[in-house]
Design a protein around this motif. Sequence first.
Motif, PDB file in Angstrom:
ATOM      1  N   GLU A 220       0.844  -1.198   0.000  1.00 51.82           N
ATOM      2  CA  GLU A 220       0.000   0.000   0.000  1.00 51.82           C
ATOM      3  C   GLU A 220       0.883   1.254   0.000  1.00 51.82           C
ATOM      4  OE1 GLU A 220      -3.572   2.014   2.498  1.00 51.82           O
ATOM      5  OE2 GLU A 220      -2.939  -0.021   3.029  1.00 51.82           O
ATOM      6  N   GLU A 221       0.597   2.161  -0.911  1.00 53.54           N
ATOM      7  CA  GLU A 221       1.403   3.386  -1.004  1.00 53.54           C
ATOM      8  C   GLU A 221       0.945   4.387   0.050  1.00 53.54           C
ATOM      9  OE1 GLU A 221       0.437   4.326  -5.033  1.00 53.54           O
ATOM     10  OE2 GLU A 221       2.131   3.182  -5.846  1.00 53.54           O
ATOM     11  N   ASP A 222       1.883   4.962   0.779  1.00 51.73           N
ATOM     12  CA  ASP A 222       1.547   5.986   1.766  1.00 51.73           C
ATOM     13  C   ASP A 222       1.572   7.352   1.070  1.00 51.73           C
ATOM     14  OD1 ASP A 222       1.414   7.826   3.780  1.00 51.73           O
ATOM     15  OD2 ASP A 222       2.802   6.772   5.120  1.00 51.73           O
ATOM     16  N   ILE A 240      15.024   8.889  -0.596  1.00 49.36           N
ATOM     17  CA  ILE A 240      15.851   7.692  -0.380  1.00 49.36           C
ATOM     18  C   ILE A 240      14.955   6.454  -0.434  1.00 49.36           C
ATOM     19  CG2 ILE A 240      17.430   6.478   1.221  1.00 49.36           C
ATOM     20  CD1 ILE A 240      16.796   9.991   2.072  1.00 49.36           C
ATOM     21  N   SER A 241      15.267   5.550  -1.357  1.00 51.05           N
ATOM     22  CA  SER A 241      14.515   4.296  -1.428  1.00 51.05           C
ATOM     23  C   SER A 241      15.390   3.224  -2.066  1.00 51.05           C
ATOM     24  CB  SER A 241      13.253   4.489  -2.266  1.00 51.05           C
ATOM     25  OG  SER A 241      12.772   3.224  -2.683  1.00 51.05           O
ATOM     26  N   LEU A 242      15.282   2.017  -1.536  1.00 48.32           N
ATOM     27  CA  LEU A 242      16.085   0.901  -2.057  1.00 48.32           C
ATOM     28  C   LEU A 242      15.211  -0.129  -2.757  1.00 48.32           C
ATOM     29  CD1 LEU A 242      18.535   0.295   0.943  1.00 48.32           C
ATOM     30  CD2 LEU A 242      18.786   1.849  -0.979  1.00 48.32           C
ATOM     31  N   GLY A 243      14.045   0.294  -3.238  1.00 46.65           N
ATOM     32  CA  GLY A 243      13.204  -0.640  -3.985  1.00 46.65           C
ATOM     33  C   GLY A 243      12.549  -1.677  -3.086  1.00 46.65           C
ATOM     34  N   SER A 244      12.219  -2.836  -3.667  1.00 50.17           N
ATOM     35  CA  SER A 244      11.380  -3.802  -2.941  1.00 50.17           C
ATOM     36  C   SER A 244      12.156  -4.924  -2.266  1.00 50.17           C
ATOM     37  CB  SER A 244      10.363  -4.408  -3.910  1.00 50.17           C
ATOM     38  OG  SER A 244      11.044  -5.063  -4.962  1.00 50.17           O
ATOM     39  N   ILE A 245      13.461  -5.058  -2.532  1.00 46.94           N
ATOM     40  CA  ILE A 245      14.199  -6.206  -1.974  1.00 46.94           C
ATOM     41  C   ILE A 245      15.446  -5.786  -1.189  1.00 46.94           C
ATOM     42  CG2 ILE A 245      15.416  -8.371  -2.556  1.00 46.94           C
ATOM     43  CD1 ILE A 245      13.610  -8.432  -5.100  1.00 46.94           C
ATOM     44  N   ARG A 301       6.662   3.747   4.893  1.00 52.85           N
ATOM     45  CA  ARG A 301       6.935   2.328   4.635  1.00 52.85           C
ATOM     46  C   ARG A 301       7.024   2.027   3.143  1.00 52.85           C
ATOM     47  NH1 ARG A 301       9.238   0.716   8.999  1.00 52.85           N
ATOM     48  NH2 ARG A 301       7.929   0.556  10.838  1.00 52.85           N
ATOM     49  N   TRP A 302       6.259   2.760   2.338  1.00 50.67           N
ATOM     50  CA  TRP A 302       6.221   2.535   0.891  1.00 50.67           C
ATOM     51  C   TRP A 302       5.624   3.789   0.265  1.00 50.67           C
ATOM     52  CZ3 TRP A 302       8.696  -0.825  -1.985  1.00 50.67           C
ATOM     53  CH2 TRP A 302       8.279  -1.121  -3.292  1.00 50.67           C
ATOM     54  N   ALA A 303       6.283   4.336  -0.723  1.00 52.32           N
ATOM     55  CA  ALA A 303       5.853   5.630  -1.286  1.00 52.32           C
ATOM     56  C   ALA A 303       5.238   5.446  -2.672  1.00 52.32           C
ATOM     57  CB  ALA A 303       7.070   6.545  -1.400  1.00 52.32           C
ATOM     58  N   PRO A 304       4.412   6.396  -3.110  1.00 56.34           N
ATOM     59  CA  PRO A 304       3.994   6.392  -4.526  1.00 56.34           C
ATOM     60  C   PRO A 304       5.159   6.947  -5.340  1.00 56.34           C
ATOM     61  CG  PRO A 304       2.954   8.212  -3.339  1.00 56.34           C
ATOM     62  CD  PRO A 304       3.846   7.526  -2.352  1.00 56.34           C
ATOM     63  N   TRP A 323      16.389  -1.271 -11.956  1.00 52.99           N
ATOM     64  CA  TRP A 323      16.208  -0.704 -13.299  1.00 52.99           C
ATOM     65  C   TRP A 323      14.983   0.201 -13.375  1.00 52.99           C
ATOM     66  CZ3 TRP A 323      19.014   0.914 -16.865  1.00 52.99           C
ATOM     67  CH2 TRP A 323      18.548   1.105 -18.173  1.00 52.99           C
ATOM     68  N   ASN A 324      13.883  -0.191 -12.718  1.00 49.90           N
ATOM     69  CA  ASN A 324      12.683   0.658 -12.770  1.00 49.90           C
ATOM     70  C   ASN A 324      12.938   2.000 -12.091  1.00 49.90           C
ATOM     71  OD1 ASN A 324      10.550  -1.228 -13.893  1.00 49.90           O
ATOM     72  ND2 ASN A 324      11.356  -2.441 -12.207  1.00 49.90           N
ATOM     73  N   SER A 325      13.553   1.950 -10.910  1.00 46.01           N
ATOM     74  CA  SER A 325      13.821   3.198 -10.180  1.00 46.01           C
ATOM     75  C   SER A 325      14.721   4.105 -11.004  1.00 46.01           C
ATOM     76  CB  SER A 325      14.489   2.900  -8.834  1.00 46.01           C
ATOM     77  OG  SER A 325      13.596   2.199  -8.009  1.00 46.01           O
ATOM     78  N   LEU A 327      15.097   4.229 -14.306  1.00 47.69           N
ATOM     79  CA  LEU A 327      14.353   4.818 -15.423  1.00 47.69           C
ATOM     80  C   LEU A 327      13.384   5.896 -14.948  1.00 47.69           C
ATOM     81  CD1 LEU A 327      13.362   1.782 -17.653  1.00 47.69           C
ATOM     82  CD2 LEU A 327      14.779   3.723 -18.310  1.00 47.69           C
ATOM     83  N   GLU A 328      12.725   5.619 -13.811  1.00 44.58           N
ATOM     84  CA  GLU A 328      11.761   6.596 -13.292  1.00 44.58           C
ATOM     85  C   GLU A 328      12.471   7.897 -12.925  1.00 44.58           C
ATOM     86  OE1 GLU A 328       9.037   2.893 -11.657  1.00 44.58           O
ATOM     87  OE2 GLU A 328       9.999   4.192 -10.189  1.00 44.58           O
ATOM     88  N   SER A 329      13.689   7.780 -12.398  1.00 44.55           N
ATOM     89  CA  SER A 329      14.453   8.961 -12.029  1.00 44.55           C
ATOM     90  C   SER A 329      14.911   9.723 -13.290  1.00 44.55           C
ATOM     91  CB  SER A 329      15.679   8.513 -11.216  1.00 44.55           C
ATOM     92  OG  SER A 329      16.186   9.563 -10.467  1.00 44.55           O
TER      93      SER A 329
HETATM   94  N1  UDP Z   1       8.515   1.566  -5.559  1.00 45.99           N
HETATM   95  C1  UDP Z   1       7.389   2.170  -5.093  1.00 45.99           C
HETATM   96  N2  UDP Z   1       7.422   2.685  -3.834  1.00 45.99           N
HETATM   97  C2  UDP Z   1       8.517   2.636  -3.030  1.00 45.99           C
HETATM   98  C3  UDP Z   1       9.681   2.001  -3.544  1.00 45.99           C
HETATM   99  C4  UDP Z   1       9.645   1.497  -4.818  1.00 45.99           C
HETATM  100  O1  UDP Z   1       6.358   2.262  -5.782  1.00 45.99           O
HETATM  101  O2  UDP Z   1       8.456   3.119  -1.899  1.00 45.99           O
HETATM  102  C5  UDP Z   1       8.471   1.005  -6.939  1.00 45.99           C
HETATM  103  C6  UDP Z   1       9.358   1.784  -7.869  1.00 45.99           C
HETATM  104  O3  UDP Z   1       8.621   2.882  -8.421  1.00 45.99           O
HETATM  105  C7  UDP Z   1       9.760   0.747  -8.897  1.00 45.99           C
HETATM  106  C8  UDP Z   1       9.681  -0.566  -8.140  1.00 45.99           C
HETATM  107  O4  UDP Z   1       8.972  -0.314  -6.931  1.00 45.99           O
HETATM  108  O5  UDP Z   1       8.842   0.734  -9.982  1.00 45.99           O
HETATM  109  C9  UDP Z   1      11.029  -1.124  -7.739  1.00 45.99           C
HETATM  110  O6  UDP Z   1      11.646  -1.648  -8.873  1.00 45.99           O
HETATM  111  P1  UDP Z   1      13.217  -1.546  -9.093  1.00 45.99           P
HETATM  112  O7  UDP Z   1      13.516  -2.220 -10.390  1.00 45.99           O
HETATM  113  O8  UDP Z   1      13.675  -0.152  -8.964  1.00 45.99           O
HETATM  114  O9  UDP Z   1      13.842  -2.317  -7.850  1.00 45.99           O
HETATM  115  P2  UDP Z   1      13.600  -3.789  -7.220  1.00 45.99           P
HETATM  116  O10 UDP Z   1      12.480  -3.657  -6.273  1.00 45.99           O
HETATM  117  O11 UDP Z   1      13.305  -4.726  -8.358  1.00 45.99           O
HETATM  118  O12 UDP Z   1      14.907  -4.066  -6.543  1.00 45.99           O
END
Ligand code: UDP
Length: 422
Positions: A220-222, A240-245, A301-304, A323-325, A327-329
């Motif tokens: 859920e996005e805060d 600052i964000s390190l993605g999902s893993i 905890r999790w951002a849009p 890679w997604n982060s 490209l988004e940046s």
């Molecule tokens: N993401 C998000 N909210 C957060 C952190 C990440 O929506 O607080 C999304 C981000 O926009 C991206 C994806 O999660 O689309 C993470 O993918 P990425 O390839 O950057 O990293 P991974 O999670 O595969 O290591």
Amino acid sequence: MEKEEKKGCKLLPVPCPFQGHINPMLQLGSVLHSKGFSITIIHARFNSPNPSVHPAFNFISKPDIFLEQQISPGNMVDLVLLLNAKCQEPFKKLLAQTINHQDCSHPQIACIIYDEAMYFTPIVASHFKPPNSVLHDLVPEHYPLRFKDLPFMKPGSEEQTSQLMPNLSNTERSSATVFNTMDCLEQSSLAIIQHQKQHTIFPIDPMHKLAPESTSSLLEEDTSCIAWLDKRAQNSVMYISLGSIASMDAKEVEEMAWGLANSKQPFLWVIRSSQKIASEWMEPFTKNFKFSVRERGCIVRWAPQKQVLAHDVVGGFWTHCGWNSTLESICEGVPMICRPCFGDQNVTARYVSQVWKVGWQYENELERGEIEKIVLRLMVEEEGKEMRKRSRDLKHMAEASINSDGPSSNSLNELVEFIMSS
Ligand code: UDP
């Protein structure tokens, strides 16, 4: 080809069930749906996307076996191997049923589009008729990589990694490859791949800008952080964000926190609840820390993320270079501080810092003084302003790639024609 004509054609995207893989596959599904195809997502029960957010798609869930396991950098390779071993038979049955159901009222399967990590898919598909494509990231040229940047997984997983790698790069079993990249980033590598592999390729990105707005977020996005951002000055916030893993250990979190606090710059920090940070240690630390930064810091905890990066107050992104982060940046012109953790993140960090020059890589152990210095360098100093200017220039090139006659738009149209003519 008119939109109506493709109504009879069904595409079967098969995403890999990790956040960073689900996003681009669902975005590609949305883009192709907007071109008139019917989309049926074949997905794992584990980390399943929410069908109600994608009413235009059909979803078929496929049994798999690691429902309870937490994903971590350390067990990714094992999970992918396990997933491929166990999914082959169920997928075969599912595909047979789907194909048997085809009649005038059920659209014909025109193409299976699978994530490179779901390499069991083309093995199964070869028993049936439909052509297939593969979606995956680009294997770069060697420059500017060093040995330590190569996308190996964690030490100790060499045997599993060597089992996995040949399967990931095997494009022999597919009729074409959709690359999740764009000409302005990797033109020379794309040309080499096209030349060497004699394989039809479609570089299509930024996918999230081509796809109609929707979210495939598993958490859920805060959204409260947007109101916090609204109160800040232009280009002043470090995100600052390190993605999902990827994650930091407790000591790294402490150094990061004090580096940020001492920099006196506003920051928005994503700390996922799954990160293992000892709560007894965190308690006094967070109290002092909160007192020190007060309103200047926001932790969620999790951002849009896409919305955050598009906000004009965000002036820098501390990223793990997923890679997604990345490209988004790039698409929002936000310069980066790269702190890769594992796999292809090291490769991407080198490209960001050495080739596209829209970020610096932080290579040493996390230490508060160093963190403060690099944050100030990006957010305040002249060098940071130049980096921001280069980031804006790259953003404009990314935008141009999806203009009506841009390379990604052309590639997308060619993909549509390719599917229809297969
Ligand atoms: N993401 C998000 N909210 C957060 C952190 C990440 O929506 O607080 C999304 C981000 O926009 C991206 C994806 O999660 O689309 C993470 O993918 P990425 O390839 O950057 O990293 P991974 O999670 O595969 O290591």
